[in-house]
Motif scaffolding. Sequence first.
Motif, PDB file in Angstrom:
ATOM      1  N   PRO A  18       6.166  13.453   4.257  1.00  0.00           N
ATOM      2  CA  PRO A  18       6.853  12.294   4.826  1.00  0.00           C
ATOM      3  C   PRO A  18       7.579  11.466   3.796  1.00  0.00           C
ATOM      4  N   ALA A  19       7.099  11.438   2.525  1.00  0.00           N
ATOM      5  CA  ALA A  19       7.758  10.599   1.532  1.00  0.00           C
ATOM      6  C   ALA A  19       9.179  11.032   1.294  1.00  0.00           C
ATOM      7  N   ALA A  20       9.493  12.358   1.561  1.00  0.00           N
ATOM      8  CA  ALA A  20      10.852  12.805   1.326  1.00  0.00           C
ATOM      9  C   ALA A  20      11.817  12.200   2.311  1.00  0.00           C
ATOM     10  N   ALA A  21      11.312  11.686   3.493  1.00  0.00           N
ATOM     11  CA  ALA A  21      12.181  11.091   4.497  1.00  0.00           C
ATOM     12  C   ALA A  21      12.450   9.624   4.232  1.00  0.00           C
ATOM     13  N   ASP A  22      11.892   9.055   3.143  1.00  0.00           N
ATOM     14  CA  ASP A  22      12.136   7.641   2.836  1.00  0.00           C
ATOM     15  C   ASP A  22      13.604   7.449   2.514  1.00  0.00           C
ATOM     16  N   PRO A  23      14.290   6.572   3.231  1.00  0.00           N
ATOM     17  CA  PRO A  23      15.719   6.364   2.956  1.00  0.00           C
ATOM     18  C   PRO A  23      15.931   5.669   1.628  1.00  0.00           C
ATOM     19  N   VAL A  24      16.952   6.122   0.908  1.00  0.00           N
ATOM     20  CA  VAL A  24      17.320   5.519  -0.372  1.00  0.00           C
ATOM     21  C   VAL A  24      18.630   4.781  -0.165  1.00  0.00           C
ATOM     22  N   CYS A  25      18.659   3.493  -0.591  1.00  0.00           N
ATOM     23  CA  CYS A  25      19.866   2.668  -0.415  1.00  0.00           C
ATOM     24  C   CYS A  25      20.969   3.191  -1.322  1.00  0.00           C
ATOM     25  N   THR A  26      22.134   3.373  -0.749  1.00  0.00           N
ATOM     26  CA  THR A  26      23.282   3.850  -1.540  1.00  0.00           C
ATOM     27  C   THR A  26      23.899   2.750  -2.382  1.00  0.00           C
ATOM     28  N   ALA A  27      23.540   1.494  -2.080  1.00  0.00           N
ATOM     29  CA  ALA A  27      24.133   0.371  -2.829  1.00  0.00           C
ATOM     30  C   ALA A  27      23.318   0.020  -4.063  1.00  0.00           C
ATOM     31  N   GLN A  62       0.831  -1.211   0.000  1.00  0.00           N
ATOM     32  CA  GLN A  62       0.000   0.000   0.000  1.00  0.00           C
ATOM     33  C   GLN A  62       0.861   1.254   0.000  1.00  0.00           C
ATOM     34  N   HIS A  63       1.983   1.235   0.754  1.00  0.00           N
ATOM     35  CA  HIS A  63       2.884   2.383   0.793  1.00  0.00           C
ATOM     36  C   HIS A  63       3.509   2.646  -0.571  1.00  0.00           C
ATOM     37  N   GLN A  64       3.928   1.562  -1.236  1.00  0.00           N
ATOM     38  CA  GLN A  64       4.519   1.713  -2.558  1.00  0.00           C
ATOM     39  C   GLN A  64       3.500   2.251  -3.556  1.00  0.00           C
ATOM     40  N   GLN A  65       2.233   1.768  -3.436  1.00  0.00           N
ATOM     41  CA  GLN A  65       1.205   2.244  -4.354  1.00  0.00           C
ATOM     42  C   GLN A  65       0.942   3.739  -4.150  1.00  0.00           C
ATOM     43  N   ARG A  66       0.946   4.189  -2.866  1.00  0.00           N
ATOM     44  CA  ARG A  66       0.710   5.615  -2.618  1.00  0.00           C
ATOM     45  C   ARG A  66       1.835   6.467  -3.192  1.00  0.00           C
ATOM     46  N   GLY A  96      11.917   4.801   8.396  1.00  0.00           N
ATOM     47  CA  GLY A  96      12.417   4.151   9.589  1.00  0.00           C
ATOM     48  C   GLY A  96      13.148   2.850   9.336  1.00  0.00           C
ATOM     49  N   ALA A  97      13.338   2.473   8.061  1.00  0.00           N
ATOM     50  CA  ALA A  97      14.027   1.217   7.767  1.00  0.00           C
ATOM     51  C   ALA A  97      15.494   1.334   8.132  1.00  0.00           C
ATOM     52  N   LYS A  98      16.011   0.300   8.781  1.00  0.00           N
ATOM     53  CA  LYS A  98      17.421   0.255   9.129  1.00  0.00           C
ATOM     54  C   LYS A  98      18.230  -0.579   8.145  1.00  0.00           C
ATOM     55  N   PHE A  99      17.571  -1.402   7.357  1.00  0.00           N
ATOM     56  CA  PHE A  99      18.228  -2.232   6.354  1.00  0.00           C
ATOM     57  C   PHE A  99      17.449  -2.110   5.059  1.00  0.00           C
ATOM     58  N   CYS A 100      18.138  -2.258   3.934  1.00  0.00           N
ATOM     59  CA  CYS A 100      17.513  -2.180   2.609  1.00  0.00           C
ATOM     60  C   CYS A 100      16.671  -3.424   2.370  1.00  0.00           C
ATOM     61  N   VAL A 101      15.422  -3.239   1.892  1.00  0.00           N
ATOM     62  CA  VAL A 101      14.532  -4.372   1.632  1.00  0.00           C
ATOM     63  C   VAL A 101      14.926  -5.144   0.385  1.00  0.00           C
ATOM     64  N   GLU A 102      15.792  -4.595  -0.429  1.00  0.00           N
ATOM     65  CA  GLU A 102      16.196  -5.239  -1.671  1.00  0.00           C
ATOM     66  C   GLU A 102      17.502  -6.006  -1.514  1.00  0.00           C
ATOM     67  N   CYS A 103      18.564  -5.334  -0.939  1.00  0.00           N
ATOM     68  CA  CYS A 103      19.890  -5.967  -0.858  1.00  0.00           C
ATOM     69  C   CYS A 103      20.355  -6.196   0.562  1.00  0.00           C
ATOM     70  N   GLY A 104      19.636  -5.682   1.590  1.00  0.00           N
ATOM     71  CA  GLY A 104      20.021  -5.901   2.982  1.00  0.00           C
ATOM     72  C   GLY A 104      21.111  -4.978   3.480  1.00  0.00           C
ATOM     73  N   ALA A 151      20.074   1.790  -4.785  1.00  0.00           N
ATOM     74  CA  ALA A 151      19.181   2.903  -5.101  1.00  0.00           C
ATOM     75  C   ALA A 151      17.718   2.535  -4.941  1.00  0.00           C
ATOM     76  N   THR A 152      17.422   1.637  -4.017  1.00  0.00           N
ATOM     77  CA  THR A 152      16.041   1.247  -3.753  1.00  0.00           C
ATOM     78  C   THR A 152      15.452   2.157  -2.693  1.00  0.00           C
ATOM     79  N   VAL A 153      14.228   2.645  -2.923  1.00  0.00           N
ATOM     80  CA  VAL A 153      13.527   3.468  -1.955  1.00  0.00           C
ATOM     81  C   VAL A 153      12.931   2.569  -0.897  1.00  0.00           C
ATOM     82  N   ASN A 154      13.230   2.831   0.369  1.00  0.00           N
ATOM     83  CA  ASN A 154      12.793   1.988   1.471  1.00  0.00           C
ATOM     84  C   ASN A 154      11.738   2.714   2.285  1.00  0.00           C
ATOM     85  N   PRO A 155      10.947   1.948   3.074  1.00  0.00           N
ATOM     86  CA  PRO A 155       9.926   2.581   3.912  1.00  0.00           C
ATOM     87  C   PRO A 155      10.558   3.418   5.014  1.00  0.00           C
TER      88      PRO A 155
END
Length: 380
Positions: free
Chosen positions: A321-330, A297-301, A338-346, A332-336
Amino acid sequence: MAWFEREFIAVPETGKKQLVYKWPDVNIRRYSRAIVNADQTALFVKSGQVLGTLGPGRHRIDADELPVLGALVDTLTGGNLYRAELYFVSTREFAGIKFGGRLADIADPISEQIVTLRVFGEFALSVRDARQLITSLAGSTDLHDPAGIESWSADLLLKAMKVAVTQGVSQGEWPVLGLSGLLPVIEQAVVQQTNTALYEYGLRIPRLGNFDITLAPEDADRLKRLAKDVTYIRLAGDFRQYAAGEMALGAGQGLASGHGHDGGFIGAALGINALQQQPGPAVAGNFPPPPSSPWQQHQQRREEPSATALPPTAKPAELGPAAADPVCTACATVNPPGAKFCVECGNRFAPAEPARCHECDTEMLPTARFCASCGTRRPD
């Protein structure tokens, strides 16, 4: 002479259930008494020829009383013995004789399926001509065996049944399912054809008893399932809707019984998906799509354009709030948020440095515009 008259010739109790009984002794003493019952005929046979017959009653075996016996006198015994075979033939009907077996593999004209037909039942047998029976079967059938003639007649009846049923079904006159309703017609055709074959043996089948023509169990089940499927397809409208409903129904039964967890979920998903693809709001509305996860749902929004979206030149602080979504430097995946680890590569995210006031070095909240300690405005 009185001593000779004490010998009686008659069918014993053990032979009264036989169609034909042969007197065991071929040397028949002169002046013997032959007892022929009311439902019997006695025949004297020599060299395969019937030389004389005796009707019901008591008869004195003597050439003076029965002139035909003159040709049977044994001259070596001084005329005291007659050398001949004596047969007692029953003229009554013998009912309850069993027959049956496999008829044929035949194509059902309605379903076009190859099925195996079988028949089991009973019939009645009687003698049409005693002379013809003895001359036809005396040399080829063991008349001491009560089932000899009955077995031969049952084989001819089964043969006639095969021919009649095969012709009736193959020509479309008799359906495979529902033959029990045509038993009188089948009996008439089979009896007529069987009596034509038995005519030369002096026998006849007056009627059939209880008999039934059935399918092999596996063929009966197959035709029943086919008839059910054809009916349901006609009610559903086409095969795809019926197949989808059957798949969903089978999956539901599997889940209810607790068997086949993986297959049940997959079958249910396939069945529901097939039903949703069918036209018509009634079918699609009965099976709503499953709800998505919070991350989906978050990704769809984020992907959907908002009516209040800012132009590309808007500042990052104004994007919400979407501007605070962390982007993985490894990757470039947009994460939810408060994420501490990348959902794509960890990849682990480095903790962000807190904002501090440039006047008094007090830590400021991320969303604060003024310092809570000295009131200095936070630079843009």
